[in-house]
Motif scaffolding. Structure first.
Motif, PDB file in Angstrom:
ATOM      1  N   TYR A   2       0.827  -1.199   0.000  1.00 58.01           N
ATOM      2  CA  TYR A   2       0.000   0.000   0.000  1.00 58.01           C
ATOM      3  C   TYR A   2       0.870   1.260   0.000  1.00 58.01           C
ATOM      4  CZ  TYR A   2      -4.515  -2.247   1.011  1.00 58.01           C
ATOM      5  OH  TYR A   2      -5.677  -2.974   0.936  1.00 58.01           O
ATOM      6  N   GLY A   3       0.260   2.359  -0.446  1.00 52.42           N
ATOM      7  CA  GLY A   3       0.954   3.643  -0.544  1.00 52.42           C
ATOM      8  C   GLY A   3       1.666   4.093   0.722  1.00 52.42           C
ATOM      9  N   VAL A   4       1.097   3.764   1.885  1.00 49.49           N
ATOM     10  CA  VAL A   4       1.719   4.193   3.146  1.00 49.49           C
ATOM     11  C   VAL A   4       3.173   3.764   3.277  1.00 49.49           C
ATOM     12  CG1 VAL A   4      -0.315   4.451   4.594  1.00 49.49           C
ATOM     13  CG2 VAL A   4       0.668   2.185   4.270  1.00 49.49           C
ATOM     14  N   LYS A   5       3.565   2.706   2.574  1.00 47.02           N
ATOM     15  CA  LYS A   5       4.951   2.223   2.665  1.00 47.02           C
ATOM     16  C   LYS A   5       5.867   2.950   1.686  1.00 47.02           C
ATOM     17  CE  LYS A   5       4.634  -1.321   5.612  1.00 47.02           C
ATOM     18  NZ  LYS A   5       5.389  -1.376   6.873  1.00 47.02           N
ATOM     19  N   ASN A   6       5.266   3.723   0.768  1.00 49.42           N
ATOM     20  CA  ASN A   6       6.054   4.382  -0.291  1.00 49.42           C
ATOM     21  C   ASN A   6       6.596   5.715   0.235  1.00 49.42           C
ATOM     22  OD1 ASN A   6       5.135   3.059  -3.366  1.00 49.42           O
ATOM     23  ND2 ASN A   6       4.101   2.422  -1.505  1.00 49.42           N
ATOM     24  N   LEU A   7       7.537   5.624   1.157  1.00 48.32           N
ATOM     25  CA  LEU A   7       8.016   6.813   1.870  1.00 48.32           C
ATOM     26  C   LEU A   7       8.584   7.864   0.914  1.00 48.32           C
ATOM     27  CD1 LEU A   7       9.656   7.066   5.217  1.00 48.32           C
ATOM     28  CD2 LEU A   7      11.106   7.793   3.336  1.00 48.32           C
ATOM     29  N   LYS A   8       8.197   9.127   1.190  1.00 47.07           N
ATOM     30  CA  LYS A   8       8.695  10.252   0.394  1.00 47.07           C
ATOM     31  C   LYS A   8       9.958  10.817   1.034  1.00 47.07           C
ATOM     32  CE  LYS A   8       4.016  11.616  -1.006  1.00 47.07           C
ATOM     33  NZ  LYS A   8       2.912  12.514  -0.656  1.00 47.07           N
ATOM     34  N   ARG A   9      10.798  11.421   0.202  1.00 47.89           N
ATOM     35  CA  ARG A   9      12.037  12.078   0.646  1.00 47.89           C
ATOM     36  C   ARG A   9      12.806  11.199   1.630  1.00 47.89           C
ATOM     37  NH1 ARG A   9      11.076  17.992   2.095  1.00 47.89           N
ATOM     38  NH2 ARG A   9      10.544  17.932  -0.103  1.00 47.89           N
ATOM     39  N   ILE A  10      13.437  10.190   1.090  1.00 45.75           N
ATOM     40  CA  ILE A  10      14.224   9.291   1.932  1.00 45.75           C
ATOM     41  C   ILE A  10      15.454  10.033   2.435  1.00 45.75           C
ATOM     42  CG2 ILE A  10      15.386   7.051   2.061  1.00 45.75           C
ATOM     43  CD1 ILE A  10      13.859   6.284  -0.531  1.00 45.75           C
ATOM     44  N   GLY A  11      15.636  10.062   3.740  1.00 47.89           N
ATOM     45  CA  GLY A  11      16.836  10.675   4.316  1.00 47.89           C
ATOM     46  C   GLY A  11      17.789   9.610   4.817  1.00 47.89           C
TER      47      GLY A  11
END
Lengths: 241, 264
Positions: free
Chosen positions: B231-240
Protein backbone atom coordinates in the motif's frame (compact mmCIF):
# COMPACT_ATOMS: atom_id res chain seq x y z
CA UNK A 1 -54.92 -38.10 20.92
CA UNK A 2 -55.11 -36.83 24.50
CA UNK A 3 -56.02 -33.15 24.64
CA UNK A 4 -53.14 -32.54 27.00
CA UNK A 5 -50.59 -33.38 24.36
CA UNK A 6 -49.06 -30.91 21.96
CA UNK A 7 -47.93 -31.93 18.51
CA UNK A 8 -44.57 -30.56 17.45
CA UNK A 9 -42.73 -31.10 14.24
CA UNK A 10 -38.99 -30.95 13.69
CA UNK A 11 -38.12 -28.00 11.49
CA UNK A 12 -34.52 -26.79 11.74
CA UNK A 13 -31.59 -29.07 12.62
CA UNK A 14 -29.40 -27.95 15.50
CA UNK A 15 -26.40 -27.33 13.25
CA UNK A 16 -28.32 -24.97 10.99
CA UNK A 17 -29.65 -23.02 13.96
CA UNK A 18 -26.10 -22.59 15.26
CA UNK A 19 -24.75 -21.51 11.88
CA UNK A 20 -27.61 -19.03 11.60
CA UNK A 21 -27.15 -17.44 15.02
CA UNK A 22 -23.35 -17.39 14.82
CA UNK A 23 -23.55 -15.73 11.45
CA UNK A 24 -25.70 -12.93 12.81
CA UNK A 25 -23.10 -11.18 15.02
CA UNK A 26 -20.23 -12.11 12.71
CA UNK A 27 -21.91 -10.61 9.65
CA UNK A 28 -22.80 -7.59 11.74
CA UNK A 29 -19.13 -7.06 12.64
CA UNK A 30 -18.13 -7.51 8.99
CA UNK A 31 -20.65 -4.93 7.77
CA UNK A 32 -19.88 -2.46 10.53
CA UNK A 33 -16.09 -2.73 10.21
CA UNK A 34 -16.45 -2.66 6.43
CA UNK A 35 -18.24 0.66 6.77
CA UNK A 36 -15.36 2.01 8.86
CA UNK A 37 -13.06 1.06 5.98
CA UNK A 38 -15.35 2.33 3.24
CA UNK A 39 -15.54 5.77 4.90
CA UNK A 40 -11.88 6.39 3.99
CA UNK A 41 -12.81 6.44 0.31
CA UNK A 42 -16.57 6.80 0.14
CA UNK A 43 -16.90 7.25 -3.57
CA UNK A 44 -20.17 5.47 -4.32
CA UNK A 45 -23.54 7.07 -4.94
CA UNK A 46 -26.73 6.38 -6.82
CA UNK A 47 -26.66 8.74 -9.77
CA UNK A 48 -29.04 9.54 -12.58
CA UNK A 49 -26.84 11.26 -15.10
CA UNK A 50 -25.33 14.16 -13.18
CA UNK A 51 -27.97 14.04 -10.51
CA UNK A 52 -26.87 12.44 -7.28
CA UNK A 53 -29.85 10.65 -5.79
CA UNK A 54 -28.22 9.12 -2.75
CA UNK A 55 -24.67 9.26 -1.51
CA UNK A 56 -23.22 6.30 0.34
CA UNK A 57 -23.25 7.68 2.96
CA UNK A 58 -24.56 11.04 4.07
CA UNK A 59 -22.48 12.88 6.71
CA UNK A 60 -25.22 12.53 9.31
CA UNK A 61 -25.11 8.74 8.93
CA UNK A 62 -21.39 8.65 9.65
CA UNK A 63 -21.69 11.02 12.55
CA UNK A 64 -24.59 9.17 14.17
CA UNK A 65 -22.74 5.85 14.02
CA UNK A 66 -19.31 7.23 14.98
CA UNK A 67 -17.74 6.05 11.73
CA UNK A 68 -15.18 8.75 10.76
CA UNK A 69 -11.40 8.32 11.16
CA UNK A 70 -11.49 4.67 12.17
CA UNK A 71 -9.93 3.03 9.13
CA UNK A 72 -7.28 1.16 11.16
CA UNK A 73 -9.91 0.03 13.64
CA UNK A 74 -12.13 -1.17 10.80
CA UNK A 75 -9.34 -3.09 9.08
CA UNK A 76 -8.32 -4.81 12.33
CA UNK A 77 -11.87 -6.04 13.05
CA UNK A 78 -12.55 -6.90 9.42
CA UNK A 79 -9.41 -8.99 8.94
CA UNK A 80 -9.85 -10.79 12.26
CA UNK A 81 -13.54 -11.63 11.80
CA UNK A 82 -13.22 -12.56 8.13
CA UNK A 83 -11.95 -15.92 9.38
CA UNK A 84 -15.09 -16.56 11.41
CA UNK A 85 -17.29 -15.42 8.54
CA UNK A 86 -15.50 -17.81 6.22
CA UNK A 87 -15.36 -20.79 8.61
CA UNK A 88 -19.02 -20.49 9.65
CA UNK A 89 -20.20 -20.10 6.05
CA UNK A 90 -18.02 -22.94 4.84
CA UNK A 91 -19.25 -25.31 7.56
CA UNK A 92 -22.84 -24.33 6.82
CA UNK A 93 -22.53 -25.18 3.13
CA UNK A 94 -20.66 -28.36 3.96
CA UNK A 95 -23.37 -29.36 6.43
CA UNK A 96 -26.21 -28.73 4.00
CA UNK A 97 -24.44 -30.88 1.44
CA UNK A 98 -23.66 -33.78 3.76
CA UNK A 99 -26.98 -33.80 5.63
CA UNK A 100 -29.13 -33.46 2.53
CA UNK A 101 -30.63 -30.20 3.80
CA UNK A 102 -29.65 -28.66 0.50
CA UNK A 103 -32.66 -30.42 -1.00
CA UNK A 104 -34.96 -28.06 0.87
CA UNK A 105 -32.82 -25.02 0.13
CA UNK A 106 -31.89 -25.21 -3.52
CA UNK A 107 -34.41 -23.78 -5.95
CA UNK A 108 -35.77 -26.31 -8.40
CA UNK A 109 -38.04 -26.27 -11.37
CA UNK A 110 -41.12 -24.41 -10.30
CA UNK A 111 -39.40 -22.40 -7.58
CA UNK A 112 -39.41 -19.23 -9.63
CA UNK A 113 -43.07 -19.54 -10.47
CA UNK A 114 -43.82 -20.28 -6.86
CA UNK A 115 -41.73 -17.32 -5.75
CA UNK A 116 -43.86 -15.12 -8.00
CA UNK A 117 -47.02 -16.30 -6.22
CA UNK A 118 -45.36 -15.73 -2.85
CA UNK A 119 -44.53 -12.20 -3.93
CA UNK A 120 -48.11 -11.56 -5.08
CA UNK A 121 -49.38 -13.03 -1.83
CA UNK A 122 -47.06 -10.90 0.29
CA UNK A 123 -48.05 -7.78 -1.62
CA UNK A 124 -51.67 -8.77 -1.01
CA UNK A 125 -52.32 -9.02 -4.72
CA UNK A 126 -53.26 -12.65 -4.51
CA UNK A 127 -55.46 -14.55 -2.10
CA UNK A 128 -53.92 -17.86 -2.98
CA UNK A 129 -52.47 -19.33 0.23
CA UNK A 130 -48.75 -19.74 0.67
CA UNK A 131 -47.35 -23.14 -0.24
CA UNK A 132 -47.23 -25.30 2.86
CA UNK A 133 -43.72 -26.58 3.11
CA UNK A 134 -40.52 -25.93 4.95
CA UNK A 135 -39.18 -23.44 2.45
CA UNK A 136 -41.24 -22.03 -0.39
CA UNK A 137 -39.80 -21.02 -3.75
CA UNK A 138 -39.13 -17.46 -2.66
CA UNK A 139 -37.28 -18.69 0.40
CA UNK A 140 -35.28 -21.20 -1.63
CA UNK A 141 -34.20 -18.45 -3.99
CA UNK A 142 -33.40 -16.05 -1.14
CA UNK A 143 -31.49 -18.55 0.98
CA UNK A 144 -29.50 -19.83 -1.97
CA UNK A 145 -28.76 -16.31 -3.19
CA UNK A 146 -27.46 -15.30 0.20
CA UNK A 147 -24.95 -18.16 0.13
CA UNK A 148 -23.80 -17.16 -3.35
CA UNK A 149 -23.50 -13.60 -2.09
CA UNK A 150 -21.40 -14.81 0.82
CA UNK A 151 -19.05 -16.60 -1.55
CA UNK A 152 -18.99 -13.43 -3.66
CA UNK A 153 -18.10 -11.29 -0.65
CA UNK A 154 -15.34 -13.66 0.32
CA UNK A 155 -13.84 -13.78 -3.17
CA UNK A 156 -14.16 -10.06 -3.98
CA UNK A 157 -12.80 -9.36 -0.51
CA UNK A 158 -9.73 -11.48 -1.20
CA UNK A 159 -9.39 -9.85 -4.63
CA UNK A 160 -9.06 -6.39 -3.07
CA UNK A 161 -7.15 -7.62 0.01
CA UNK A 162 -4.29 -9.21 -1.96
CA UNK A 163 -4.61 -7.96 -5.55
CA UNK A 164 -0.99 -8.81 -6.39
CA UNK A 165 -0.76 -12.27 -4.89
CA UNK A 166 -4.27 -13.15 -6.11
CA UNK A 167 -4.12 -11.12 -9.32
CA UNK A 168 -6.03 -13.80 -11.25
CA UNK A 169 -8.93 -13.42 -8.84
CA UNK A 170 -8.85 -9.62 -9.12
CA UNK A 171 -8.76 -9.99 -12.89
CA UNK A 172 -11.70 -12.39 -12.78
CA UNK A 173 -13.82 -9.73 -11.09
CA UNK A 174 -12.90 -7.11 -13.67
CA UNK A 175 -10.07 -5.47 -11.79
CA UNK A 176 -9.40 -3.88 -8.43
CA UNK A 177 -11.95 -1.08 -8.56
CA UNK A 178 -14.80 -3.22 -9.89
CA UNK A 179 -14.07 -5.90 -7.31
CA UNK A 180 -14.29 -3.24 -4.60
CA UNK A 181 -17.61 -2.02 -6.01
CA UNK A 182 -19.03 -5.56 -6.09
CA UNK A 183 -17.85 -6.07 -2.52
CA UNK A 184 -19.75 -2.94 -1.52
CA UNK A 185 -22.91 -3.72 -3.48
CA UNK A 186 -23.07 -7.18 -1.88
CA UNK A 187 -22.95 -5.51 1.53
CA UNK A 188 -25.89 -3.30 0.60
CA UNK A 189 -27.54 -6.55 -0.53
CA UNK A 190 -27.15 -8.05 2.96
CA UNK A 191 -28.72 -4.99 4.51
CA UNK A 192 -31.71 -5.21 2.16
CA UNK A 193 -31.93 -8.96 2.75
CA UNK A 194 -31.95 -8.31 6.48
CA UNK A 195 -34.83 -5.84 6.21
CA UNK A 196 -36.97 -8.20 4.13
CA UNK A 197 -35.98 -11.15 6.32
CA UNK A 198 -37.07 -9.35 9.50
CA UNK A 199 -40.33 -8.23 7.89
CA UNK A 200 -41.05 -11.80 6.80
CA UNK A 201 -40.23 -13.24 10.19
CA UNK A 202 -42.55 -10.76 11.87
CA UNK A 203 -45.25 -11.55 9.33
CA UNK A 204 -44.81 -15.32 9.68
CA UNK A 205 -45.35 -15.08 13.41
CA UNK A 206 -44.04 -16.50 16.64
CA UNK A 207 -44.30 -20.20 15.88
CA UNK A 208 -42.08 -19.77 12.85
CA UNK A 209 -39.56 -17.63 14.73
CA UNK A 210 -39.25 -19.85 17.77
CA UNK A 211 -38.60 -22.82 15.48
CA UNK A 212 -35.30 -21.17 14.54
CA UNK A 213 -34.44 -21.30 18.24
CA UNK A 214 -35.99 -24.56 19.44
CA UNK A 215 -35.82 -26.43 16.16
CA UNK A 216 -39.48 -27.50 16.48
CA UNK A 217 -42.64 -25.91 15.33
CA UNK A 218 -45.95 -26.48 16.99
CA UNK A 219 -48.61 -28.10 14.87
CA UNK A 220 -52.10 -26.99 15.77
CA UNK A 221 -54.92 -29.37 14.86
CA UNK A 222 -56.97 -26.38 13.77
CA UNK A 223 -54.19 -25.39 11.44
CA UNK A 224 -55.02 -26.74 8.01
CA UNK A 225 -51.33 -27.09 7.33
CA UNK A 226 -51.29 -30.04 9.70
CA UNK A 227 -53.57 -31.87 7.34
CA UNK A 228 -52.53 -30.43 4.04
CA UNK A 229 -48.86 -30.80 4.53
CA UNK A 230 -47.46 -33.60 2.47
CA UNK A 231 -43.85 -34.52 2.48
CA UNK A 232 -42.22 -34.03 -0.88
CA UNK A 233 -40.87 -37.04 -2.62
CA UNK A 234 -37.28 -36.08 -1.92
CA UNK A 235 -37.94 -36.33 1.78
CA UNK A 236 -38.35 -40.08 1.47
CA UNK A 237 -34.91 -40.25 0.07
CA UNK A 238 -32.55 -38.56 2.47
CA UNK A 239 -28.99 -38.20 1.33
CA UNK A 240 -26.54 -40.48 2.97
CA UNK A 241 -23.51 -38.82 4.51
CA UNK B 1 -34.14 -35.44 7.14
CA UNK B 2 -37.38 -37.02 8.12
CA UNK B 3 -40.49 -34.99 8.79
CA UNK B 4 -40.44 -35.93 12.43
CA UNK B 5 -43.49 -35.30 14.56
CA UNK B 6 -43.88 -35.80 18.28
CA UNK B 7 -46.53 -35.60 20.94
CA UNK B 8 -45.29 -33.81 24.02
CA UNK B 9 -46.91 -32.51 27.16
CA UNK B 10 -47.25 -28.74 27.55
CA UNK B 11 -44.69 -28.85 30.35
CA UNK B 12 -42.28 -30.68 28.14
CA UNK B 13 -42.80 -28.21 25.35
CA UNK B 14 -42.23 -25.30 27.71
CA UNK B 15 -39.09 -26.92 29.00
CA UNK B 16 -37.79 -27.29 25.48
CA UNK B 17 -38.46 -23.64 24.71
CA UNK B 18 -36.95 -22.54 28.01
CA UNK B 19 -33.76 -24.51 27.32
CA UNK B 20 -33.42 -23.36 23.72
CA UNK B 21 -34.02 -19.71 24.47
CA UNK B 22 -31.74 -20.00 27.48
CA UNK B 23 -28.94 -21.28 25.27
CA UNK B 24 -29.60 -18.49 22.80
CA UNK B 25 -29.42 -15.99 25.66
CA UNK B 26 -26.15 -17.48 26.85
CA UNK B 27 -24.84 -17.29 23.33
CA UNK B 28 -25.83 -13.63 23.13
CA UNK B 29 -24.12 -12.95 26.44
CA UNK B 30 -21.01 -14.71 25.16
CA UNK B 31 -20.99 -12.59 22.01
CA UNK B 32 -21.22 -9.49 24.17
CA UNK B 33 -18.48 -10.87 26.41
CA UNK B 34 -16.18 -11.37 23.42
CA UNK B 35 -16.86 -7.81 22.34
CA UNK B 36 -16.05 -6.49 25.82
CA UNK B 37 -12.94 -8.64 26.01
CA UNK B 38 -11.70 -7.13 22.75
CA UNK B 39 -12.48 -3.49 23.46
CA UNK B 40 -11.22 -3.72 27.06
CA UNK B 41 -7.93 -5.32 26.03
CA UNK B 42 -4.80 -3.15 25.95
CA UNK B 43 -3.81 -1.73 22.60
CA UNK B 44 -0.72 -3.19 20.98
CA UNK B 45 0.67 -0.73 18.43
CA UNK B 46 -2.67 1.01 18.21
CA UNK B 47 -4.81 -2.12 17.77
CA UNK B 48 -6.73 -4.05 20.43
CA UNK B 49 -4.49 -6.93 21.51
CA UNK B 50 -6.65 -9.80 20.17
CA UNK B 51 -7.11 -8.01 16.84
CA UNK B 52 -3.37 -7.29 16.67
CA UNK B 53 -2.76 -11.03 17.13
CA UNK B 54 -5.14 -11.72 14.25
CA UNK B 55 -3.34 -9.19 12.04
CA UNK B 56 -0.01 -10.82 12.86
CA UNK B 57 -1.47 -14.23 12.13
CA UNK B 58 -2.65 -12.93 8.75
CA UNK B 59 0.84 -11.60 8.05
CA UNK B 60 2.31 -15.01 8.79
CA UNK B 61 -0.22 -16.68 6.51
CA UNK B 62 0.55 -14.18 3.78
CA UNK B 63 4.28 -14.61 4.36
CA UNK B 64 4.06 -18.33 3.76
CA UNK B 65 1.99 -18.11 0.58
CA UNK B 66 3.40 -14.99 -1.00
CA UNK B 67 5.60 -15.38 -3.98
CA UNK B 68 8.12 -13.02 -5.52
CA UNK B 69 7.09 -14.26 -8.91
CA UNK B 70 3.94 -12.25 -8.56
CA UNK B 71 4.37 -8.82 -10.01
CA UNK B 72 1.89 -6.02 -10.26
CA UNK B 73 0.46 -5.38 -13.71
CA UNK B 74 2.23 -2.66 -15.68
CA UNK B 75 0.55 -0.25 -18.07
CA UNK B 76 1.55 1.85 -21.08
CA UNK B 77 2.76 5.36 -20.19
CA UNK B 78 -0.22 7.04 -21.88
CA UNK B 79 -2.51 5.65 -19.17
CA UNK B 80 -0.58 7.31 -16.35
CA UNK B 81 -2.39 10.12 -14.54
CA UNK B 82 -1.11 13.60 -15.35
CA UNK B 83 -2.45 14.95 -12.11
CA UNK B 84 -1.05 12.65 -9.47
CA UNK B 85 -2.87 12.51 -6.20
CA UNK B 86 -0.98 13.78 -3.15
CA UNK B 87 -1.88 12.07 0.09
CA UNK B 88 -0.02 12.86 3.26
CA UNK B 89 2.85 15.27 3.77
CA UNK B 90 4.40 13.82 6.91
CA UNK B 91 8.11 14.59 6.87
CA UNK B 92 7.95 16.43 3.53
CA UNK B 93 5.98 19.56 4.41
CA UNK B 94 8.99 21.81 3.81
CA UNK B 95 11.16 22.41 0.73
CA UNK B 96 14.26 20.27 0.61
CA UNK B 97 17.70 21.52 -0.26
CA UNK B 98 18.14 19.08 -3.09
CA UNK B 99 21.69 20.16 -3.93
CA UNK B 100 22.84 19.37 -0.42
CA UNK B 101 20.76 16.19 -0.06
CA UNK B 102 22.51 12.93 0.59
CA UNK B 103 21.16 9.50 1.39
CA UNK B 104 22.60 8.18 4.65
CA UNK B 105 22.77 4.40 4.62
CA UNK B 106 23.42 2.41 7.78
CA UNK B 107 24.44 -0.99 6.51
CA UNK B 108 24.09 -2.78 9.84
CA UNK B 109 27.67 -3.98 9.52
CA UNK B 110 30.44 -2.99 11.91
CA UNK B 111 33.41 -0.76 11.21
CA UNK B 112 34.15 1.50 8.25
CA UNK B 113 31.59 -0.40 6.31
CA UNK B 114 28.85 0.79 8.63
CA UNK B 115 27.75 4.02 7.02
CA UNK B 116 27.50 5.25 3.45
CA UNK B 117 26.61 8.63 2.13
CA UNK B 118 25.18 8.57 -1.37
CA UNK B 119 24.50 11.55 -3.67
CA UNK B 120 21.85 11.93 -6.35
CA UNK B 121 24.58 11.92 -9.00
CA UNK B 122 25.71 8.50 -7.86
CA UNK B 123 22.13 7.24 -8.04
CA UNK B 124 21.51 8.72 -11.46
CA UNK B 125 24.65 7.00 -12.74
CA UNK B 126 22.98 3.61 -12.13
CA UNK B 127 20.64 2.07 -14.72
CA UNK B 128 17.24 3.72 -14.71
CA UNK B 129 14.08 1.66 -14.37
CA UNK B 130 10.61 2.97 -15.11
CA UNK B 131 7.30 1.59 -14.00
CA UNK B 132 3.69 2.49 -14.77
CA UNK B 133 1.28 0.73 -12.41
CA UNK B 134 -1.86 1.08 -10.37
CA UNK B 135 -0.75 2.74 -7.14
CA UNK B 136 -3.03 1.60 -4.31
CA UNK B 137 -3.80 3.60 -1.22
CA UNK B 138 -4.83 1.88 2.01
CA UNK B 139 -7.83 4.24 2.02
CA UNK B 140 -9.24 2.35 -0.94
CA UNK B 141 -8.47 4.46 -3.98
CA UNK B 142 -5.98 3.66 -6.72
CA UNK B 143 -4.39 5.56 -9.57
CA UNK B 144 -2.19 4.59 -12.48
CA UNK B 145 1.09 6.46 -12.05
CA UNK B 146 4.45 6.56 -13.78
CA UNK B 147 7.74 6.55 -11.89
CA UNK B 148 11.42 6.36 -12.79
CA UNK B 149 14.52 5.69 -10.72
CA UNK B 150 16.91 3.01 -9.59
CA UNK B 151 15.59 -0.44 -8.95
CA UNK B 152 16.32 -1.12 -5.28
CA UNK B 153 17.88 -4.46 -6.17
CA UNK B 154 20.33 -2.75 -8.57
CA UNK B 155 21.09 -0.15 -5.91
CA UNK B 156 21.71 -2.80 -3.24
CA UNK B 157 23.91 -4.87 -5.55
CA UNK B 158 25.95 -1.82 -6.55
CA UNK B 159 26.49 -0.42 -3.05
CA UNK B 160 26.58 -3.88 -1.45
CA UNK B 161 23.94 -3.17 1.17
CA UNK B 162 21.24 -5.39 2.63
CA UNK B 163 23.53 -8.34 3.28
CA UNK B 164 25.34 -9.16 6.48
CA UNK B 165 28.52 -10.29 4.75
CA UNK B 166 28.84 -7.29 2.45
CA UNK B 167 28.23 -9.48 -0.60
CA UNK B 168 25.61 -8.55 -3.17
CA UNK B 169 22.26 -9.33 -1.52
CA UNK B 170 20.31 -12.18 -3.05
CA UNK B 171 17.22 -14.13 -2.14
CA UNK B 172 19.22 -17.27 -2.82
CA UNK B 173 21.10 -16.67 0.41
CA UNK B 174 18.36 -15.63 2.79
CA UNK B 175 20.56 -16.26 5.84
CA UNK B 176 22.92 -13.55 4.66
CA UNK B 177 20.12 -10.98 4.24
CA UNK B 178 18.96 -8.62 6.93
CA UNK B 179 15.30 -9.28 7.55
CA UNK B 180 14.25 -5.64 7.18
CA UNK B 181 15.05 -2.34 5.59
CA UNK B 182 14.02 0.81 7.47
CA UNK B 183 13.53 4.19 5.83
CA UNK B 184 13.09 7.63 7.37
CA UNK B 185 12.50 11.13 6.17
CA UNK B 186 15.42 13.52 6.90
CA UNK B 187 13.48 15.09 9.79
CA UNK B 188 12.53 11.67 11.19
CA UNK B 189 8.83 12.56 11.12
CA UNK B 190 7.85 9.62 8.93
CA UNK B 191 9.35 6.16 8.90
CA UNK B 192 8.57 2.76 7.46
CA UNK B 193 9.87 -0.77 7.67
CA UNK B 194 9.96 -3.13 4.69
CA UNK B 195 10.70 -6.84 4.72
CA UNK B 196 13.82 -7.56 2.69
CA UNK B 197 12.10 -9.90 0.27
CA UNK B 198 9.69 -7.17 -0.76
CA UNK B 199 12.49 -4.60 -0.95
CA UNK B 200 14.39 -6.85 -3.37
CA UNK B 201 11.29 -7.40 -5.51
CA UNK B 202 12.15 -6.40 -9.07
CA UNK B 203 9.43 -3.72 -9.10
CA UNK B 204 10.67 -1.91 -6.00
CA UNK B 205 12.27 1.36 -7.03
CA UNK B 206 14.08 4.30 -5.45
CA UNK B 207 12.31 6.87 -7.60
CA UNK B 208 13.61 10.29 -8.56
CA UNK B 209 11.24 10.92 -11.46
CA UNK B 210 7.47 11.10 -11.89
CA UNK B 211 5.90 11.30 -15.34
CA UNK B 212 9.40 11.69 -16.81
CA UNK B 213 10.25 14.82 -14.78
CA UNK B 214 12.14 15.21 -11.49
CA UNK B 215 9.99 14.43 -8.45
CA UNK B 216 7.98 17.41 -7.21
CA UNK B 217 8.50 18.49 -3.60
CA UNK B 218 5.09 17.18 -2.51
CA UNK B 219 5.92 13.79 -4.02
CA UNK B 220 9.06 13.50 -1.95
CA UNK B 221 11.87 15.16 -3.91
CA UNK B 222 14.58 14.26 -4.45
CA UNK B 223 14.15 10.52 -3.79
CA UNK B 224 11.24 8.37 -2.66
CA UNK B 225 10.37 4.73 -2.43
CA UNK B 226 8.01 3.14 -4.94
CA UNK B 227 7.01 -0.34 -3.79
CA UNK B 228 4.05 -1.51 -5.89
CA UNK B 229 3.55 -4.71 -3.90
CA UNK B 230 2.51 -2.71 -0.85
CA UNK B 231 0.00 0.00 0.00
CA UNK B 232 0.95 3.64 -0.54
CA UNK B 233 1.72 4.19 3.15
CA UNK B 234 4.95 2.22 2.66
CA UNK B 235 6.05 4.38 -0.29
CA UNK B 236 8.02 6.81 1.87
CA UNK B 237 8.69 10.25 0.39
CA UNK B 238 12.04 12.08 0.65
CA UNK B 239 14.22 9.29 1.93
CA UNK B 240 16.84 10.68 4.32
CA UNK B 241 18.02 7.58 6.10
CA UNK B 242 18.13 3.94 5.06
CA UNK B 243 19.03 1.23 7.53
CA UNK B 244 19.12 -2.55 7.67
CA UNK B 245 18.29 -4.75 10.61
CA UNK B 246 16.96 -8.10 11.71
CA UNK B 247 14.70 -6.28 14.14
CA UNK B 248 11.51 -4.87 12.73
CA UNK B 249 12.20 -1.14 12.20
CA UNK B 250 9.53 1.12 13.62
CA UNK B 251 6.78 2.01 11.23
CA UNK B 252 4.62 5.11 11.42
CA UNK B 253 1.24 3.60 10.56
CA UNK B 254 1.93 0.28 12.23
CA UNK B 255 2.18 2.26 15.48
CA UNK B 256 -1.26 3.62 14.70
CA UNK B 257 -3.10 0.33 14.42
CA UNK B 258 -2.38 -0.89 10.88
CA UNK B 259 -0.73 -4.18 10.04
CA UNK B 260 3.01 -4.09 9.54
CA UNK B 261 3.11 -5.81 6.19
CA UNK B 262 0.61 -3.75 4.19
CA UNK B 263 1.26 -6.30 1.44
CA UNK B 264 -0.96 -6.44 -1.61
Amino acid sequence: MPDEKITIRKKHPLAIRWFHWVNFPVLFVMIWSGTLIYWANDEYALRLGDLELFKFYPPGFYKALNIPFRLADGMAWHFAFMWLFFINGFLYVLYTMISGEWRYLLPRRGSFKEAWFVLLHDLRLSKKPLPEKKFNGAQQIAYTSIVIMGVGSLLTGLAIYKPTQLHWLTWLFGGYEIARLIHFVLTIGYCLFFLVHIAQVVKAGWNNFQAMVTGWERVRPADPSAIMDEPEQVIDNPAQP
Amino acid sequence: MSEEERQVSPADWNRRKFMAFGVLGLFGATVWGVRQWIVDSPKVDGAFAPLRSALEFNERVNGTIKSDDHSVKEFPKELAAKKVRVNGNYGVDYPADIAAWKLAVFTGRPGNDGQLSITMDQLRALPKTEIVYDFKCIEGWSQITHWGGVRFKDFAEHFLVGSKSGAAPTNEKPEDLFKYMGLRTPDGEYYVGIDMKSALHPQTILAYEMNGAPLPMNQGAPLRLIIPTKYGVKNLKRIGIMMFSDERPKDYWHERGYDYDCAL
